[in-house]
Write a protein that holds these residues in place. Structure first.
Motif, mmCIF file in Angstrom:
data_model
loop_
_atom_site.group_PDB
_atom_site.id
_atom_site.type_symbol
_atom_site.label_atom_id
_atom_site.label_comp_id
_atom_site.label_asym_id
_atom_site.label_seq_id
_atom_site.Cartn_x
_atom_site.Cartn_y
_atom_site.Cartn_z
ATOM 1 N N ARG A 55 0.807 -1.220 0.000
ATOM 2 C CA ARG A 55 0.000 0.000 0.000
ATOM 3 C C ARG A 55 0.846 1.279 0.000
ATOM 4 N N TYR A 56 1.987 1.243 0.685
ATOM 5 C CA TYR A 56 2.763 2.465 0.857
ATOM 6 C C TYR A 56 4.204 2.387 0.370
ATOM 7 N N SER A 57 4.551 1.372 -0.398
ATOM 8 C CA SER A 57 5.926 1.300 -0.894
ATOM 9 C C SER A 57 6.014 0.408 -2.121
ATOM 10 N N PHE A 58 7.116 0.566 -2.844
ATOM 11 C CA PHE A 58 7.369 -0.304 -3.992
ATOM 12 C C PHE A 58 8.842 -0.680 -4.025
ATOM 13 N N ILE A 59 9.121 -1.764 -4.737
ATOM 14 C CA ILE A 59 10.488 -2.249 -4.904
ATOM 15 C C ILE A 59 10.802 -2.278 -6.396
ATOM 16 N N ALA A 60 12.019 -1.859 -6.746
ATOM 17 C CA ALA A 60 12.476 -1.910 -8.139
ATOM 18 C C ALA A 60 13.907 -2.412 -8.165
ATOM 19 N N ASP A 61 14.212 -3.258 -9.139
ATOM 20 C CA ASP A 61 15.582 -3.710 -9.350
ATOM 21 C C ASP A 61 16.290 -2.687 -10.231
ATOM 22 N N VAL A 62 17.519 -2.355 -9.857
ATOM 23 C CA VAL A 62 18.315 -1.363 -10.588
ATOM 24 C C VAL A 62 19.510 -2.081 -11.205
ATOM 25 N N SER A 63 19.623 -2.015 -12.517
ATOM 26 C CA SER A 63 20.717 -2.713 -13.207
ATOM 27 C C SER A 63 22.062 -2.058 -12.932
ATOM 28 N N GLY A 64 23.127 -2.792 -13.186
ATOM 29 C CA GLY A 64 24.472 -2.256 -13.024
ATOM 30 C C GLY A 64 24.706 -1.048 -13.902
ATOM 31 N N GLU A 65 24.169 -1.063 -15.125
ATOM 32 C CA GLU A 65 24.306 0.071 -16.044
ATOM 33 C C GLU A 65 23.663 1.323 -15.463
ATOM 34 N N THR A 66 22.482 1.170 -14.869
ATOM 35 C CA THR A 66 21.795 2.315 -14.266
ATOM 36 C C THR A 66 22.552 2.820 -13.046
ATOM 37 N N VAL A 67 23.076 1.911 -12.234
ATOM 38 C CA VAL A 67 23.882 2.309 -11.079
ATOM 39 C C VAL A 67 25.094 3.116 -11.539
ATOM 40 N N LYS A 68 25.718 2.680 -12.632
ATOM 41 C CA LYS A 68 26.923 3.334 -13.149
ATOM 42 C C LYS A 68 26.630 4.724 -13.714
ATOM 43 N N ARG A 69 25.490 4.881 -14.377
ATOM 44 C CA ARG A 69 25.191 6.126 -15.084
ATOM 45 C C ARG A 69 24.446 7.163 -14.253
ATOM 46 N N THR A 70 23.901 6.770 -13.097
ATOM 47 C CA THR A 70 23.045 7.662 -12.313
ATOM 48 C C THR A 70 23.570 7.834 -10.887
ATOM 49 N N ASN A 71 22.847 8.644 -10.106
ATOM 50 C CA ASN A 71 23.193 8.809 -8.696
ATOM 51 C C ASN A 71 22.449 7.833 -7.799
ATOM 52 N N LEU A 72 21.715 6.873 -8.377
ATOM 53 C CA LEU A 72 20.935 5.941 -7.563
ATOM 54 C C LEU A 72 21.835 5.070 -6.686
ATOM 55 N N GLY A 73 23.028 4.756 -7.155
ATOM 56 C CA GLY A 73 23.947 3.943 -6.372
ATOM 57 C C GLY A 73 24.422 4.609 -5.096
ATOM 58 N N LYS A 74 24.255 5.931 -5.004
ATOM 59 C CA LYS A 74 24.664 6.674 -3.804
ATOM 60 C C LYS A 74 23.539 6.778 -2.773
ATOM 61 N N LEU A 75 22.340 6.302 -3.125
ATOM 62 C CA LEU A 75 21.200 6.435 -2.218
ATOM 63 C C LEU A 75 21.387 5.598 -0.961
ATOM 64 N N ARG A 76 20.900 6.163 0.152
ATOM 65 C CA ARG A 76 20.915 5.476 1.432
ATOM 66 C C ARG A 76 19.519 5.551 2.053
ATOM 67 N N THR A 77 19.247 4.671 2.998
ATOM 68 C CA THR A 77 17.953 4.663 3.680
ATOM 69 C C THR A 77 17.658 6.047 4.256
ATOM 70 N N GLY A 78 16.452 6.541 3.985
ATOM 71 C CA GLY A 78 16.024 7.855 4.462
ATOM 72 C C GLY A 78 16.195 8.970 3.460
ATOM 73 N N ASP A 79 16.983 8.760 2.408
ATOM 74 C CA ASP A 79 17.157 9.792 1.381
ATOM 75 C C ASP A 79 15.842 10.068 0.660
ATOM 76 N N LYS A 80 15.645 11.313 0.269
ATOM 77 C CA LYS A 80 14.469 11.706 -0.515
ATOM 78 C C LYS A 80 14.731 11.458 -1.996
ATOM 79 N N VAL A 81 13.705 11.059 -2.730
ATOM 80 C CA VAL A 81 13.814 10.851 -4.177
ATOM 81 C C VAL A 81 12.607 11.457 -4.882
ATOM 82 N N ASN A 82 12.839 11.971 -6.092
ATOM 83 C CA ASN A 82 11.754 12.496 -6.920
ATOM 84 C C ASN A 82 11.043 11.335 -7.609
ATOM 85 N N LEU A 83 9.708 11.362 -7.579
ATOM 86 C CA LEU A 83 8.911 10.289 -8.176
ATOM 87 C C LEU A 83 7.916 10.844 -9.188
ATOM 88 N N GLU A 84 7.818 10.140 -10.312
ATOM 89 C CA GLU A 84 6.823 10.501 -11.334
ATOM 90 C C GLU A 84 6.368 9.248 -12.061
#
Length: 199
Positions: A55-84
């Motif tokens: 009801r209040y959360s979702f899970i997504a798998d992030v590929s190695g390519e996406t981790v390499k090209r984005t800042n998602l690999g730097k995310l830690r528990t509690g960090d804010k993220v933009n959602l659309e």
């Protein structure tokens, strides 16, 4: 396809590393309405596929390519993220057309307050900077913004108070990494011209 009009600030519930990728869990409310397994969600501008949700959360798998090209690999528990959520063809296009395929990351180099406005200066790699034009569009962490000025490998944008309040830019500091996606029209035009010239 996305518009760069952020619907909600989510919060990272958990990050689990797996091989060269990661499994990302995010808490949210607004975007959970009508959620389905396999749904695409832009997280900081990167298009991810929902593999599980409640009801209040979702899970997504992030590929190695996406981790390499984005800042998602730097995310830690509690960090804010933009959602659309992806745009509907029946909706107004409030921002600009964003694929959710991040070109790379940039770095915040300066932040100046002018009245209620925030002027951000970003440094971008040359392979992204080449597609930026003054008064053109750029997606920064998935937010549709207008380029004010370009000097060398840096460019500026103005953030209104509403955008600072509703997105991760209100929490960012100098030196932080951001996801960048250049306007896709410029990339298509360049590819078309290159193909025409070489044939």
């Amino acid at each position: 396809m996305f518009t760069g009009i952020i619907e909600e600030l989510g919060s990272v519930k958990g990050v689990r590393r797996q091989s060269d990728g990661m499994r990302l869990s995010v808490t949210a409310t607004v975007i959970m309405d009508g959620m389905r397994k396999g749904e695409s969600i832009a997280v900081n501008g990167a298009c991810l596929t929902v593999t599980e949700f409640d009801r209040y959360s979702f899970i997504a798998d992030v590929s190695g390519e996406t981790v390499k090209r984005t800042n998602l690999g730097k995310l830690r528990t509690g960090d804010k993220v933009n959602l659309e959520r992806p745009m509907k063809l029946s909706d107004r296009l409030g921002g600009h057309m964003i694929s959710g395929h991040v070109d790379g990351t940039g770095t915040i180099r300066a932040l100046e307050k002018r009245g209620g406005m925030s002027i951000f200066t970003f440094e971008a790699p040359s392979e992204i900077q080449r597609y930026l034009i003054v008064k053109g569009s750029v997606a920064i962490d998935g937010i549709s913004l207008t380029v004010n000025e370009i000097k060398g490998n840096r460019f500026t944008v103005t953030i209104i108070p509403h955008t600072a309040e509703m997105t991760t830019l209100g929490f960012k500091n100098i030196g932080d990494a951001v996801n960048l996606e250049a306007d896709m029209i410029g990339k298509y035009v360049e590819n078309f011209l290159r193909t025409r010239i070489s044939s």
